[in-house]
Write an enzyme that holds these catalytic residues in place. Structure first.
Site, PDB file in Angstrom:
ATOM      1  N   VAL A  11       0.835  -1.205   0.000  1.00 48.75           N
ATOM      2  CA  VAL A  11       0.000   0.000   0.000  1.00 48.75           C
ATOM      3  C   VAL A  11       0.866   1.250   0.000  1.00 48.75           C
ATOM      4  CG1 VAL A  11      -1.721   1.322   1.297  1.00 48.75           C
ATOM      5  CG2 VAL A  11      -1.951  -1.160   1.095  1.00 48.75           C
ATOM      6  N   GLU A 162      -4.027  -5.910  -5.434  1.00 48.52           N
ATOM      7  CA  GLU A 162      -2.682  -6.214  -5.909  1.00 48.52           C
ATOM      8  C   GLU A 162      -2.746  -6.704  -7.356  1.00 48.52           C
ATOM      9  OE1 GLU A 162      -0.234  -8.529  -3.273  1.00 48.52           O
ATOM     10  OE2 GLU A 162      -1.174  -7.634  -1.519  1.00 48.52           O
ATOM     11  N   ASN A 215     -14.484  -5.926   2.708  1.00 47.13           N
ATOM     12  CA  ASN A 215     -13.732  -7.170   2.617  1.00 47.13           C
ATOM     13  C   ASN A 215     -14.512  -8.372   3.140  1.00 47.13           C
ATOM     14  OD1 ASN A 215     -11.542  -6.064   1.352  1.00 47.13           O
ATOM     15  ND2 ASN A 215     -10.338  -5.774   3.206  1.00 47.13           N
ATOM     16  N   ASN A 226     -18.673 -20.964  -3.319  1.00 47.01           N
ATOM     17  CA  ASN A 226     -17.987 -22.246  -3.233  1.00 47.01           C
ATOM     18  C   ASN A 226     -18.819 -23.292  -2.499  1.00 47.01           C
ATOM     19  OD1 ASN A 226     -15.727 -21.486  -4.707  1.00 47.01           O
ATOM     20  ND2 ASN A 226     -14.697 -20.638  -2.925  1.00 47.01           N
ATOM     21  N   ARG A 260     -18.358 -16.389  -8.376  1.00 43.58           N
ATOM     22  CA  ARG A 260     -18.032 -17.489  -9.271  1.00 43.58           C
ATOM     23  C   ARG A 260     -17.383 -18.617  -8.476  1.00 43.58           C
ATOM     24  NH1 ARG A 260     -14.910 -14.841 -12.349  1.00 43.58           N
ATOM     25  NH2 ARG A 260     -12.938 -15.490 -11.417  1.00 43.58           N
ATOM     26  N   CYS A 269      -5.689  -9.284   3.005  1.00 41.71           N
ATOM     27  CA  CYS A 269      -6.813  -8.484   3.501  1.00 41.71           C
ATOM     28  C   CYS A 269      -8.000  -9.311   3.986  1.00 41.71           C
ATOM     29  CB  CYS A 269      -7.284  -7.513   2.412  1.00 41.71           C
ATOM     30  SG  CYS A 269      -6.128  -6.184   2.070  1.00 41.71           S
ATOM     31  N   LYS A 327      -2.279 -14.344  -6.151  1.00 42.45           N
ATOM     32  CA  LYS A 327      -2.875 -13.745  -7.327  1.00 42.45           C
ATOM     33  C   LYS A 327      -1.793 -13.548  -8.378  1.00 42.45           C
ATOM     34  CE  LYS A 327      -5.897  -9.804  -8.427  1.00 42.45           C
ATOM     35  NZ  LYS A 327      -6.446  -8.550  -7.891  1.00 42.45           N
TER      36      LYS A 327
END
Length: 421
Positions: A11, A162, A215, A226, A260, A269, A327
């Site tokens: 950040v 990110e 978040n 899921n 999804r 986070c 990621k």
């Protein structure tokens, strides 16, 4: 304006690069000798697409520097931004020790005869009430009734993802500026000048809780999708078709991205903020059963995906894991589901190689470094180069992100984790 940034992680470094790109001057403050040296050499301490160029340019133009101690750097600063870590404590609450330490350091460095108050903006995720109950008392203990003449306290949450942080900085979904009395901060408005986004001038507590709400909602959406995906798969129903039907309702269901079925949530986070919100809810006697179930559901999904990956795979088989960071286009391993997948594969006795060209152990810093070696101490021996990954000598390749598209794996069978509901 001159801006000081405390904490040169993802950040803080992104803020430094983007703020200097707006024409301001930035001095970064961090206890890490490596991070400070990197900035002063015109290098980015963290991997974020486009950030290295911004930092190199700002350093070459003399608009960016870094120090390990504050000294007199705040004397001519208009704004200071706090981006230090607030990691999960043993009870799930955010650890406020770094916030308290940096606040005491800032209070000690500020001079009472300033011509104008320093605008001190916090971006670290903090429990609502932190500014009033921890930060403000530190300044009042030093400056008493003159506190408002020395410092203007602001909470300004960031909404950076990110791997797309620079774009998100200049094109955010919203700008939230919280102050003690809810009135606008002129310096913070000036800092965001030219950025087109809805602006919310709110009280400090409304601003502080924003990241928890956002978040935790994102975590809810991922876990819900899921859970439905697992039910569908066990009943022989197409989770993808169910998802297609579900997200067609743009009036109520809104966000297809987080709903999804596929990868578990991770990163620096979502897990941390869910834990902290659980702690807050318990502390005030609220009953948040869905929130309480999120991390358990996420762990169940990680194990479900592991079981699907190894189904029919002979013990001791050689496996290639493509992507270890949580990621693509980042080197952040903190609470990455791929790290859990790697650990499970190793614990089950499979011979594991990992291909992730954006990941270099010698470049890991701070909490990211600690997490990597605490949860995957053999990381250096697992990483392989592209030539080795493409050797074809694998029983299975497990893809955690789109990196697999850059490889020629020949006839090796590839399992895409994101396709496992």
């Amino acid at each position: 304006m001159k801006v000081a940034i405390f904490g040169l992680g993802y950040v803080g470094c992104t803020a430094a690069g983007c703020i200097t790109a707006q024409g301001h001057t930035v001095v970064g403050v961090d206890v890490s000798e490596g991070k400070v040296a990197a900035i002063n050499e015109g290098r980015s301490p963290v991997h974020e697409p486009g950030l290295a160029d911004l930092i190199a340019k700002a350093r070459a133009e003399g608009r960016l520097s870094a120090v390990r101690e504050i000294g007199d750097e705040l004397d001519d600063c208009d704004i200071a931004i706090v981006c230090v870590g607030t990691p999960s404590g043993v009870d799930g609450a955010h650890n406020m020790s770094y916030i308290a330490q940096v606040t005491r350091a800032i209070a000690g460095a500020l001079k009472p005869d300033r011509a104008a108050p320093l605008t001190l903006a916090y971006r670290s995720t903090m429990r609502p009430g932190t500014t009033e109950q921890i930060i403000l008392p530190i300044f009042r203990a030093r400056f008493g009734d003159a506190t408002a003449k020395v410092v203007e306290l602001v909470y300004n949450p960031e909404f950076l993802r990110e791997a797309s942080a620079i774009k998100d900085y200049f094109d955010p979904p919203k700008i939230v500026l919280g102050t003690l009395d809810g009135t606008p901060s002129a310096n913070m408005e000036k800092l965001h000048d030219g950025i087109d986004a809805p602006v919310f001038h709110v009280g400090i507590r409304e601003a502080e809780i924003t990241k928890f709400v956002d978040n935790t909602w994102h975590a809810v959406k991922v876990a819900f999708a899921n859970e439905i995906g697992r039910v569908c798969q066990n009943l022989g129903i197409s989770a993808r078709k169910v998802h297609e039907i579900f997200v067609s309702d743009t009036k109520l269901n809104i966000s297809p991205y987080y709903t999804r079925p596929g990868g578990a949530f991770g990163g620096s986070c979502l897990p941390k903020d869910v834990r902290a919100l659980q702690h807050i809810a318990a502390d005030i006697g609220a009953n948040t059963h869905l929130v309480d179930s999120l991390l358990r559901s996420n762990e169940a999904h990680k194990h479900h995906q592991f079981q699907q990956v190894v189904q029919g795979l002979e013990p001791g088989a050689k496996v290639l894991l493509v992507g270890l960071a949580f990621k693509a286009d980042t080197d952040d391993l903190r609470e990455s589901p791929a790290v859990d997948m790697a650990r499970k594969l190793l614990d089950a006795g499979y011979k594991l190689h990992v291909y992730d060209p954006g990941l270099k152990p010698e470049n890991l810093v701070g909490a990211n470094l600690g997490y990597a070696f605490a949860f995957l101490p053999s990381i250096e021996s697992l990483l392989v180069d592209k030539a080795t990954a493409e050797s074809g000598d694998y029983a299975l390749a497990v893809a955690t992100n789109r990196l697999v598209d850059t490889l020629d794996l020949g006839g090796v069978s590839v399992v895409d984790v994101s396709a496992i509901a």
